[in-house]
Design a protein around this motif. Structure first.
Motif, mmCIF file in Angstrom:
data_model
loop_
_atom_site.group_PDB
_atom_site.id
_atom_site.type_symbol
_atom_site.label_atom_id
_atom_site.label_comp_id
_atom_site.label_asym_id
_atom_site.label_seq_id
_atom_site.Cartn_x
_atom_site.Cartn_y
_atom_site.Cartn_z
ATOM 1 N N LYS A 206 17.173 -75.036 52.751
ATOM 2 C CA LYS A 206 16.245 -75.983 53.364
ATOM 3 C C LYS A 206 16.679 -76.424 54.758
ATOM 4 C CE LYS A 206 14.056 -77.850 49.300
ATOM 5 N NZ LYS A 206 13.550 -79.033 48.655
ATOM 6 N N ALA A 207 17.415 -75.579 55.460
ATOM 7 C CA ALA A 207 17.832 -75.886 56.825
ATOM 8 C C ALA A 207 17.571 -74.675 57.708
ATOM 9 C CB ALA A 207 19.307 -76.253 56.871
ATOM 10 N N LEU A 208 17.067 -74.930 58.896
ATOM 11 C CA LEU A 208 16.885 -73.900 59.912
ATOM 12 C C LEU A 208 18.121 -73.953 60.790
ATOM 13 C CD1 LEU A 208 15.232 -71.877 61.632
ATOM 14 C CD2 LEU A 208 14.230 -73.861 62.771
ATOM 15 N N ILE A 209 18.822 -72.839 60.890
ATOM 16 C CA ILE A 209 20.065 -72.785 61.656
ATOM 17 C C ILE A 209 19.869 -71.813 62.806
ATOM 18 C CG2 ILE A 209 22.527 -72.284 61.588
ATOM 19 C CD1 ILE A 209 22.220 -72.755 58.462
ATOM 20 N N VAL A 210 19.967 -72.326 64.025
ATOM 21 C CA VAL A 210 19.852 -71.512 65.234
ATOM 22 C C VAL A 210 21.227 -71.491 65.876
ATOM 23 C CG1 VAL A 210 18.703 -71.220 67.447
ATOM 24 C CG2 VAL A 210 17.470 -72.258 65.534
ATOM 25 N N SER A 211 21.741 -70.294 66.093
ATOM 26 C CA SER A 211 23.062 -70.184 66.704
ATOM 27 C C SER A 211 23.055 -69.087 67.756
ATOM 28 C CB SER A 211 24.133 -69.905 65.641
ATOM 29 O OG SER A 211 23.840 -68.709 64.957
ATOM 30 N N ALA A 212 24.024 -69.168 68.651
ATOM 31 C CA ALA A 212 24.157 -68.162 69.694
ATOM 32 C C ALA A 212 25.626 -67.976 70.018
ATOM 33 C CB ALA A 212 23.395 -68.573 70.944
ATOM 34 N N ARG A 213 25.974 -66.743 70.242
ATOM 35 C CA ARG A 213 27.328 -66.396 70.637
ATOM 36 C C ARG A 213 27.198 -65.329 71.707
ATOM 37 N NH1 ARG A 213 30.946 -68.670 68.575
ATOM 38 N NH2 ARG A 213 30.112 -68.974 66.507
ATOM 39 N N LYS A 214 27.665 -65.663 72.899
ATOM 40 C CA LYS A 214 27.558 -64.745 74.028
ATOM 41 C C LYS A 214 28.604 -63.660 73.879
ATOM 42 C CE LYS A 214 25.820 -63.809 78.109
ATOM 43 N NZ LYS A 214 24.531 -63.213 78.212
ATOM 44 N N ALA A 215 28.153 -62.402 74.053
ATOM 45 C CA ALA A 215 29.081 -61.279 74.021
ATOM 46 C C ALA A 215 30.053 -61.421 75.188
ATOM 47 C CB ALA A 215 28.311 -59.968 74.122
ATOM 48 N N ASP A 216 31.271 -60.951 74.993
ATOM 49 C CA ASP A 216 32.278 -61.040 76.050
ATOM 50 C C ASP A 216 31.772 -60.369 77.317
ATOM 51 O OD1 ASP A 216 34.007 -62.391 74.410
ATOM 52 O OD2 ASP A 216 34.981 -60.558 73.688
ATOM 53 N N GLU A 217 31.841 -61.140 78.412
ATOM 54 C CA GLU A 217 31.390 -60.607 79.683
ATOM 55 C C GLU A 217 32.525 -59.897 80.389
ATOM 56 O OE1 GLU A 217 29.638 -63.588 82.101
ATOM 57 O OE2 GLU A 217 27.817 -63.695 80.903
ATOM 58 N N ASP A 218 32.153 -59.226 81.431
ATOM 59 C CA ASP A 218 33.133 -58.522 82.247
ATOM 60 C C ASP A 218 34.063 -59.540 82.902
ATOM 61 O OD1 ASP A 218 34.139 -56.147 83.079
ATOM 62 O OD2 ASP A 218 32.794 -55.931 84.804
ATOM 63 N N ARG B 146 21.172 -77.260 63.908
ATOM 64 C CA ARG B 146 20.574 -77.290 62.568
ATOM 65 C C ARG B 146 19.380 -78.236 62.555
ATOM 66 N NH1 ARG B 146 23.726 -75.742 58.024
ATOM 67 N NH2 ARG B 146 25.625 -74.732 58.712
ATOM 68 N N PHE B 147 18.321 -77.792 61.878
ATOM 69 C CA PHE B 147 17.138 -78.607 61.666
ATOM 70 C C PHE B 147 16.874 -78.603 60.165
ATOM 71 C CE2 PHE B 147 16.771 -76.634 65.809
ATOM 72 C CZ PHE B 147 16.445 -77.694 66.634
ATOM 73 N N HIS B 148 16.805 -79.773 59.559
ATOM 74 C CA HIS B 148 16.533 -79.872 58.129
ATOM 75 C C HIS B 148 15.022 -79.792 57.916
ATOM 76 C CE1 HIS B 148 20.654 -80.692 57.057
ATOM 77 N NE2 HIS B 148 20.707 -81.395 58.160
ATOM 78 N N LEU B 149 14.612 -78.904 57.031
ATOM 79 C CA LEU B 149 13.195 -78.657 56.789
ATOM 80 C C LEU B 149 12.712 -79.442 55.582
ATOM 81 C CD1 LEU B 149 13.162 -74.782 57.298
ATOM 82 C CD2 LEU B 149 12.642 -76.556 58.967
ATOM 83 N N ALA B 150 11.528 -80.022 55.698
ATOM 84 C CA ALA B 150 10.915 -80.739 54.587
ATOM 85 C C ALA B 150 10.432 -79.737 53.544
ATOM 86 C CB ALA B 150 9.743 -81.585 55.091
ATOM 87 N N ASP B 151 10.089 -80.227 52.386
ATOM 88 C CA ASP B 151 9.555 -79.366 51.337
ATOM 89 C C ASP B 151 8.311 -78.653 51.843
ATOM 90 O OD1 ASP B 151 11.532 -80.136 49.593
ATOM 91 O OD2 ASP B 151 10.310 -81.683 48.627
ATOM 92 N N HIS B 152 8.179 -77.409 51.497
ATOM 93 C CA HIS B 152 7.019 -76.565 51.789
ATOM 94 C C HIS B 152 6.876 -76.208 53.273
ATOM 95 C CE1 HIS B 152 6.116 -77.613 47.702
ATOM 96 N NE2 HIS B 152 5.887 -78.870 48.027
ATOM 97 N N VAL B 153 7.885 -76.485 54.111
ATOM 98 C CA VAL B 153 7.846 -76.063 55.511
ATOM 99 C C VAL B 153 8.568 -74.725 55.602
ATOM 100 C CG1 VAL B 153 8.609 -76.568 57.865
ATOM 101 C CG2 VAL B 153 7.685 -78.384 56.434
ATOM 102 N N HIS B 154 7.864 -73.729 56.150
ATOM 103 C CA HIS B 154 8.402 -72.377 56.237
ATOM 104 C C HIS B 154 8.413 -71.924 57.686
ATOM 105 C CE1 HIS B 154 8.129 -71.956 51.886
ATOM 106 N NE2 HIS B 154 6.930 -72.519 51.984
ATOM 107 N N VAL B 155 9.401 -71.098 58.038
ATOM 108 C CA VAL B 155 9.467 -70.509 59.363
ATOM 109 C C VAL B 155 8.551 -69.299 59.369
ATOM 110 C CG1 VAL B 155 10.955 -69.398 61.066
ATOM 111 C CG2 VAL B 155 11.812 -71.328 59.737
ATOM 112 N N ILE B 156 7.614 -69.283 60.310
ATOM 113 C CA ILE B 156 6.635 -68.207 60.412
ATOM 114 C C ILE B 156 7.168 -67.083 61.300
ATOM 115 C CG2 ILE B 156 4.278 -67.625 61.120
ATOM 116 C CD1 ILE B 156 4.535 -69.472 58.663
ATOM 117 N N GLY B 157 7.842 -67.432 62.379
ATOM 118 C CA GLY B 157 8.367 -66.414 63.283
ATOM 119 C C GLY B 157 9.094 -67.055 64.450
#
Length: 156
Positions: free
Chosen positions: A70-82, A100-111
């Motif tokens: 019930k949590a939307l987790i958005v993360s990013a890790r930059k590849a090692d640069e030159d 992190r974003f906590h999602l309520a009941d019946h909330v779905h990620v569409i895209g």
């Protein structure tokens, strides 16, 4: 800081522990909430939402969007640069993050879409048919509902 005791709520209710836990988490937050990366949460319609996160400098392969417990987790890790690059000024932050974003009941990620340095995540509340309001037909036939009604005299 002011603290609240949610023990009475736990003792007198069933199934509301998620709300109490969320309130406890919000109220005990020490104010050091990370502000990177900046984001917006929009309400598009009654049951449609969009989270937009500024992710300048990250490519699609650097970003991860995941739904877990019930949590939307958005993360990013930059590849090692030159390492041979020499910057005179480096103002674009490409440090790793997890939001992190906590999602309520019946909330779905569409895209999700990554356009012009913005990551847009579309969400929708999908309420099951059993939980939606329904219209009850009114009948003039009393016998149709008598079979479902228990006579109070027979109970006492």
């Amino acid at each position: 800081m002011r603290t609240f005791d949610f023990a009475p709520l736990y003792r007198s209710s069933v199934g509301f522990d998620q709300i109490a836990n969320m309130m406890d988490r919000v109220l005990t937050n020490d104010g050091a909430t990370p502000s990177y990366p900046p984001y917006n949460i929009e309400k598009l319609e009654d049951d449609a939402y969009r989270i937009s996160i500024a992710v300048a400098g990250f490519s699609d392969s650097d970003l991860s969007v995941e739904v877990r417990e019930k949590a939307l987790i958005v993360s990013a890790r930059k590849a090692d640069e030159d390492e041979d690059k020499t910057y005179l000024h480096r103002g674009i932050a490409t440090r790793a993050f997890e939001r992190r974003f906590h999602l309520a009941d019946h909330v779905h990620v569409i895209g999700a879409a990554h356009v012009n340095g913005m990551l847009h995540i579309e969400l929708e509340r999908q309420v099951p048919e059993a939980l939606k309001p329904r219209q009850i037909e009114i009948s003039s036939d009393v016998k149709a509902i008598e079979k479902d009604v228990v006579d109070a005299k027979s109970v006492n």
